[in-house]
Design a protein around this motif. Structure first.
Motif, PDB file in Angstrom:
ATOM      1  N   GLY A  44       0.779  -1.233   0.000  1.00 33.50           N
ATOM      2  CA  GLY A  44       0.000   0.000   0.000  1.00 33.50           C
ATOM      3  C   GLY A  44       0.807   1.277   0.000  1.00 33.50           C
ATOM      4  N   LYS A  45       2.124   1.163  -0.063  1.00 37.19           N
ATOM      5  CA  LYS A  45       2.996   2.345  -0.022  1.00 37.19           C
ATOM      6  C   LYS A  45       3.637   2.572  -1.379  1.00 37.19           C
ATOM      7  N   VAL A  46       3.697   3.834  -1.808  1.00 35.25           N
ATOM      8  CA  VAL A  46       4.439   4.178  -3.021  1.00 35.25           C
ATOM      9  C   VAL A  46       5.908   3.851  -2.801  1.00 35.25           C
ATOM     10  N   GLY A  47       6.502   3.129  -3.743  1.00 36.72           N
ATOM     11  CA  GLY A  47       7.920   2.822  -3.668  1.00 36.72           C
ATOM     12  C   GLY A  47       8.747   3.937  -4.291  1.00 36.72           C
ATOM     13  N   GLY A  98       2.277   1.781  -6.844  1.00 40.24           N
ATOM     14  CA  GLY A  98       3.093   2.438  -7.858  1.00 40.24           C
ATOM     15  C   GLY A  98       4.471   2.778  -7.337  1.00 40.24           C
ATOM     16  N   VAL A  99       5.329   3.202  -8.250  1.00 37.20           N
ATOM     17  CA  VAL A  99       6.729   3.498  -7.923  1.00 37.20           C
ATOM     18  C   VAL A  99       7.110   4.839  -8.528  1.00 37.20           C
ATOM     19  N   LEU A 100       7.814   5.644  -7.744  1.00 33.87           N
ATOM     20  CA  LEU A 100       8.348   6.919  -8.228  1.00 33.87           C
ATOM     21  C   LEU A 100       9.839   6.781  -8.460  1.00 33.87           C
ATOM     22  N   GLU A 166       5.816   7.634   2.948  1.00 27.21           N
ATOM     23  CA  GLU A 166       5.656   6.939   4.226  1.00 27.21           C
ATOM     24  C   GLU A 166       4.286   7.228   4.837  1.00 27.21           C
ATOM     25  N   GLN A 167       3.725   8.396   4.534  1.00 26.49           N
ATOM     26  CA  GLN A 167       2.399   8.772   5.019  1.00 26.49           C
ATOM     27  C   GLN A 167       1.284   8.176   4.165  1.00 26.49           C
ATOM     28  N   ARG A 168       1.657   7.338   3.217  1.00 27.56           N
ATOM     29  CA  ARG A 168       0.723   6.629   2.346  1.00 27.56           C
ATOM     30  C   ARG A 168      -0.037   7.573   1.414  1.00 27.56           C
ATOM     31  N   ARG A 169       0.617   8.625   0.999  1.00 27.31           N
ATOM     32  CA  ARG A 169       0.014   9.464  -0.039  1.00 27.31           C
ATOM     33  C   ARG A 169       0.090   8.727  -1.369  1.00 27.31           C
ATOM     34  N   THR A 170      -0.759   9.141  -2.317  1.00 25.31           N
ATOM     35  CA  THR A 170      -0.827   8.454  -3.594  1.00 25.31           C
ATOM     36  C   THR A 170       0.400   8.753  -4.445  1.00 25.31           C
ATOM     37  N   LEU A 171       0.582   7.947  -5.491  1.00 25.69           N
ATOM     38  CA  LEU A 171       1.706   8.157  -6.396  1.00 25.69           C
ATOM     39  C   LEU A 171       1.667   9.555  -7.000  1.00 25.69           C
ATOM     40  N   ALA A 172       0.501   9.989  -7.435  1.00 21.63           N
ATOM     41  CA  ALA A 172       0.389  11.327  -8.023  1.00 21.63           C
ATOM     42  C   ALA A 172       0.734  12.406  -7.002  1.00 21.63           C
ATOM     43  N   GLU A 173       0.319  12.214  -5.761  1.00 23.74           N
ATOM     44  CA  GLU A 173       0.619  13.202  -4.718  1.00 23.74           C
ATOM     45  C   GLU A 173       2.109  13.246  -4.408  1.00 23.74           C
ATOM     46  N   ILE A 177       4.620  16.487  -5.021  1.00 21.53           N
ATOM     47  CA  ILE A 177       5.469  17.088  -3.993  1.00 21.53           C
ATOM     48  C   ILE A 177       6.925  17.097  -4.448  1.00 21.53           C
ATOM     49  N   ALA A 178       7.380  15.998  -5.034  1.00 23.69           N
ATOM     50  CA  ALA A 178       8.754  15.930  -5.530  1.00 23.69           C
ATOM     51  C   ALA A 178       9.002  16.977  -6.617  1.00 23.69           C
ATOM     52  N   THR A 179       8.035  17.174  -7.473  1.00 22.20           N
ATOM     53  CA  THR A 179       8.160  18.179  -8.536  1.00 22.20           C
ATOM     54  C   THR A 179       8.259  19.573  -7.948  1.00 22.20           C
ATOM     55  N   ARG A 180       7.476  19.849  -6.907  1.00 22.59           N
ATOM     56  CA  ARG A 180       7.543  21.154  -6.234  1.00 22.59           C
ATOM     57  C   ARG A 180       8.925  21.393  -5.641  1.00 22.59           C
TER      58      ARG A 180
END
Length: 333
Positions: A44-47, A98-100, A166-173, A177-180
């Motif tokens: 359930g966590k974005v990798g 998903g994975v970032l 780690e806060q279980r935000r979605t891949l898009a979220e 944040i990374a883009t910001r």
């Protein structure tokens, strides 16, 4: 060349073996040269996957762990990992959300991460998004890049995006944040000496005893200009003023300031430089809300430093403060 090595051709593998011995809370795939969290994949966590050429330690493997990266791939010295490595890391950390991919802006890195994402989608159905870090204001385009190089902001981005995941935000979220963070970060470095790649055995470039290279790249690429060695307060101005003008940063901004050593600079000098940088920022009405001083993205044994400024808001500050536990960065756990 004086280095604590055995065979120059085996430096990367030997270092990864040492990391495995020192950090049993990590899982090291020696064949693929992938370092992952021992508990990966986390359901359930974005990798989060990053990587790049070796020689920049602790980037990237030193930032694998809760609150930061799920896996990192190690290429040869100053050489991108290959798509198969990145694909293996991606599959190893996919918990179903998903994975970032976090990619420094170098031609080989961008191309190989893109290929790995395509393979992941075609072979495994894993959803992959990528964020490219391009914070170096020193040069626009170089031998290794189209556009600006990715340097110190990579550490900041991996930490903040890692907290969001780690806060279980979605891949898009998490990608947003990374883009910001990438958009609101600027970096510039200076070299006092070259670095020496073990397999080459001689300095990457020649720099006189009374010279410094302003705007150097982390692989020894040339910077903006070669100048006579100057006192720390002058060097700080040469690094900080271009950053402030480029974003631009404004009076009243709150920033995270990373004063980063390039591998061969004592912490004594880094703290001295941080004092000079902080004086300049105060003079511009900019508040250092968070700081990090030390060698976090290096260039082997190069003497010198870099400054990274990231503009913060309340959300990014809270994500920076979020607990992290990795070999090179840990607090709150």
């Amino acid at each position: 060349m004086k280095k604590l090595i055995n065979d120059p051709a085996e430096v990367v593998d030997a270092a990864l073996a040492g990391m495995a011995a020192a950090h049993p809370d990590l899982r090291v795939d020696a064949k693929q040269r992938v370092v992952a969290r021992a508990d990966a994949p986390v359901p359930g966590k974005v990798g989060l996957v990053s990587g790049g050429g070796s020689g920049h330690e602790p980037l990237h493997a030193g930032f694998v762990g809760p609150g930061m990266l799920d896996a990192a791939c190690a290429g040869e010295i100053f050489t991108s990992p290959v798509p198969d490595q990145i694909l293996a890391a991606t599959a190893a950390v996919d918990g179903g959300a998903g994975v970032l991919h976090i990619v420094k802006n170098y031609t080989g890195d961008v191309m190989n991460f893109e290929m790995a994402a395509e393979l992941a989608a075609a072979e495994t159905g894993i959803e992959v998004l990528a964020v490219v870090v391009n914070d170096d204001v020193a040069v626009q385009d170089s031998l290794y890049t189209a556009g600006r190089r990715g340097v110190g902001a990579t550490v900041v981005l991996e930490k903040i995006a890692g907290a969001a995941a780690e806060q279980r935000r979605t891949l898009a979220e998490v990608a947003g944040i990374a883009t910001r963070v990438s958009a609101d970060s600027r970096s510039m470095g200076v070299a006092l000496t070259s670095c020496t790649v073990p397999a080459v055995g001689r300095p990457t470039f020649e720099l006189g005893p009374d010279d410094m290279e302003l705007g150097i790249g982390i692989h020894g690429e040339p910077g903006r200009q070669r100048l006579p060695l100057a006192p720390a307060h002058e060097v700080a101005g040469l690094l900080v003023e271009p950053l402030l003008a480029d974003l631009p940063f404004r009076r009243g901004d709150r920033v995270l300031c990373l004063l980063n050593g390039m591998g061969g600079t004592p912490l004594l000098e880094l703290y001295l430089m941080f004092d000079e940088v902080s004086r300049i920022l105060r003079g511009h009405g900019i508040e250092i809300a968070r700081s990090l001083v030390g060698s976090y993205i290096t260039s082997l044994d190069m003497a010198g430093c870099s400054v990274t400024l990231t503009r913060l808001d309340d959300e990014l500050t809270a994500l920076w403060d979020y607990p992290v536990r990795t070999p090179a960065l840990r607090w709150g756990m």
